[in-house]
Scaffold this active site. Structure first.
Site, PDB file in Angstrom:
ATOM      1  CE  LYS A  55      -3.780  -2.427   2.048  1.00 16.87           C
ATOM      2  NZ  LYS A  55      -4.409  -2.613   3.440  1.00 16.87           N
ATOM      3  CD  GLN A  99      -3.212  -4.499   6.453  1.00 20.18           C
ATOM      4  OE1 GLN A  99      -3.009  -3.179   5.543  1.00 20.18           O
ATOM      5  NE2 GLN A  99      -3.872  -5.284   6.168  1.00 20.18           N
ATOM      6  CG  ASP A 122      -9.451   0.283   4.931  1.00 23.07           C
ATOM      7  OD1 ASP A 122      -9.071  -0.003   3.693  1.00 23.07           O
ATOM      8  OD2 ASP A 122      -8.887  -0.327   5.676  1.00 23.07           O
TER       9      ASP A 122
END
Ligand code: NAD
Length: 287
Positions: A55, A99, A122
């Site tokens: 990422k 994460q 997200d």
């Protein structure tokens, strides 16, 4: 025997990434804005380390301001929430990602929900999931958004089709159902308590698997000509990465099929970048 058209997520993601990079350069040139993405990683989980590295690399390649906060495995809930609070108030940051999974002593729900909805790239915050449910999508969960992008790209996101999703998690199955409802599909969501999974699969025009286990879906169940999207990522004992569905046998029946790797995975990360640009534009009043 006919072989399915391969849904090439890797190629589509590369094409979209170029557009995002160009858009980022234009934002800097015309408005002095640099999209900022903060990634928070807790502990040493090897898979999470790889995901975060990917990422960050992608964010840097797109021209973003990218920061990583690595916290120790035994960090307290209070310290994680304090960091997120700081990031929520940081004007250089437009997207915050924690994460997952988190170490067991941390409250994943509380941490995810502490991210400002405006920076929730997200798309896991209740506010953004609720917006999607109310047909007013804001920052949309990345994996379902990536699947929709692929279906549109291949011209196969048909209104009225019967979509069968296997898996009902908060990050894939459920928001996937909401995305498909938005397009006018009729949606069946199945999960570990579903009876007669075979009957559901046999009725699918679009089959989306997000189980996380290979061997549950027999390729013989797949209707001829169906669109098959495999979200699952499974590491076999010999180290190979495979999806939930056996690609070779399913490709003999499906009309379209996404591979693993090279299907949905690259699109998920690309949608994270797209959401970060979207967020940066919203903060600047340009959306
Ligand atoms: P999860 O474990 O939270 O959810 C799995 C779902 O599968 C659950 O709803 C469960 O009820 C269902 N399920 C389990 N066994 C079943 C069975 N025998 N029959 C029917 N349903 C069953 O997992 P998740 O986070 O949603 O991820 C699912 C898979 O997708 C994993 O392999 C994950 O690695 C992968 N994933 C891929 C991407 C990507 O970008 N490609 C993104 C997120 C997740």
């Amino acid at each position: 025997m006919a072989t399915a058209i391969r849904i090439d997520g890797k190629a589509k993601a590369a094409e979209l990434s170029e557009k995002i990079t160009a858009e980022t350069a234009a934002l800097a040139r015309d408005h002095g804005i640099k999209p900022g993405l903060a990634v928070v990683i807790i502990g040493e989980d090897p898979a999470s380390q790889v995901y975060v590295r990917n990422k960050q690399r992608r964010a840097a390649a797109c021209g973003f301001h990218s920061v990583k906060h690595a916290l120790p495995e035994d960090v307290s809930q209070e310290d994680v929430l304090a960091l997120i609070d700081d990031l929520n108030g940081d004007d250089a940051i437009h997207g915050i990602l924690v994460q997952l999974p988190l170490p067991g002593h941390l409250d994943e729900g509380a941490i995810t929900q502490s991210i400002s909805p405006a920076k929730d790239v997200d798309g896991f915050h209740a506010f953004n999931v609720g917006k999607l449910a109310l047909r007013q999508p804001g920052l949309r969960p990345c994996t379902p958004r990536g699947v929709m992008s692929l279906l549109h790209y291949y011209g196969i996101a048909n209104r009225s089709m019967h979509a069968v999703i296997i898996g009902a998690s908060n990050i894939v199955g459920r928001p996937m159902a909401l995305e498909l409802l938005l397009t006018g599909s009729t949606v069946t969501v199945s999960h570990r308590f579903t009876r007669n999974l075979e009957d559901h699969v046999r009725s699918a025009e679009l089959l989306i698997s997000a189980i996380g286990k290979p061997g549950i879906i027999d390729s013989e169940w797949i209707p001829r000509g169906a669109i098959v999207v495999d979200v699952g990522i499974n590491r076999l004992p010999d180290g190979r990465l495979v999806g939930d569905i056996d690609f070779a046998s399913a490709a003999q029946r499906a009309g379209w099929i996404s591979p693993v790797p090279g299907g949905v995975g690259p699109m998920t990360i690309t949608m994270l970048m797209k959401n970060t640009v979207q967020s940066a534009k919203q903060f600047a009043g340009l959306a």
